[in-house]
Motif scaffolding. Structure first.
Motif, short mmCIF file in Angstrom:
data_model
loop_
_atom_site.label_atom_id
_atom_site.label_comp_id
_atom_site.label_asym_id
_atom_site.label_seq_id
_atom_site.Cartn_x
_atom_site.Cartn_y
_atom_site.Cartn_z
N GLY A 155 0.80 -1.21 0.00
CA GLY A 155 0.00 0.00 0.00
C GLY A 155 0.84 1.27 0.00
O GLY A 155 2.01 1.28 -0.37
N HIS A 156 0.21 2.36 0.43
CA HIS A 156 0.84 3.69 0.42
C HIS A 156 0.66 4.34 1.78
O HIS A 156 -0.45 4.36 2.32
N LEU A 157 1.74 4.88 2.32
CA LEU A 157 1.70 5.57 3.61
C LEU A 157 2.08 7.03 3.42
O LEU A 157 3.11 7.35 2.82
N THR A 158 1.23 7.93 3.92
CA THR A 158 1.57 9.35 3.95
C THR A 158 2.07 9.65 5.34
O THR A 158 1.33 9.52 6.33
N PHE A 159 3.34 10.03 5.43
CA PHE A 159 3.98 10.20 6.73
C PHE A 159 4.41 11.64 6.92
O PHE A 159 5.20 12.18 6.14
#
Length: 204
Positions: A155-159
């Motif tokens: 998936g994709h993580l916005t950090f």
């Protein structure tokens, strides 16, 4: 209706109470230091309320522990010896089966955390599942005394690392620097699965 308390919630309750009492802090002192109300802390310590990830972040910051450390310590019994699945086989290199490792679920966001390493292992490794739309903020103090790496598995993580925002995709890693206010966010419509590798530093 069952009145049974989830074992992990009970261990978190015992650990929060122990961390407060060993510092000789009153509920009022912990509330002032963490920004969590006395009533909520009291319910957590009695095992009547499962803390959210945000609340755990505030409590761990007040204790100058990482959230990962607070949850890992909760896998130990009150006298500090391994409890339940986290037994001596984990220390000696024994196999820990998937169903022997506790998974903690944030009642607010659905965030799920499974501890991979045992409480006696010198490096902490955890698997996190962040559901679509979830956003989990932590204060800077929750990252004190640790070195940490984030590795996105799916998936994709916005950090959010202070004022900097990183978009992390499958296979990406990020080594964290000095403590800052941070946010783990999943802005997609699919689950994000990532691992957190943490090395403990000095503990108060």
């Amino acid at each position: 209706m069952s009145n049974m308390v989830d074992p992990l919630v009970a261990r978190i309750a015992a650990r929060v109470r122990m961390e407060r009492e060993r510092r000789r802090w009153t509920l009022a002192r912990l509330a002032a230091s963490s920004g969590v109300s006395q009533a909520m802390i009291s319910r957590i310590e009695r095992g009547e309320s499962s803390p959210t990830a945000v609340v755990l972040g505030k409590l761990s910051a007040a204790f100058e522990l990482s959230v990962a450390s607070l949850l890992t310590l909760a896998e130990e019994s009150p006298d500090g010896s391994p409890d339940g699945a986290a037994d001596e086989t984990a220390v000696a290199g024994g196999v820990r089966r998937r169903d022997e490792t506790a998974e903690w679920r944030d009642p607010s966001t659905g965030y799920r955390r499974r501890q991979i390493t045992g409480p006696r292992f010198p490096v902490e490794l955890a698997e996190i599942r962040l559901p679509p739309g979830a956003r989990v903020p932590y204060p800077a103090a929750a990252f004190a005394f640790v070195r940490q790496v984030i590795w996105v598995i799916e998936g994709h993580l916005t950090f959010h690392d202070g004022e900097t925002v990183h978009g992390l995709d499958e296979g990406d890693t990020l080594e964290l620097g000095e403590p800052a206010e941070r946010v783990f966010a999943n802005t997609t419509d699919g689950e994000c699965r990532y691992a957190v590798l943490l090395v403990r530093g000095a503990r108060p």
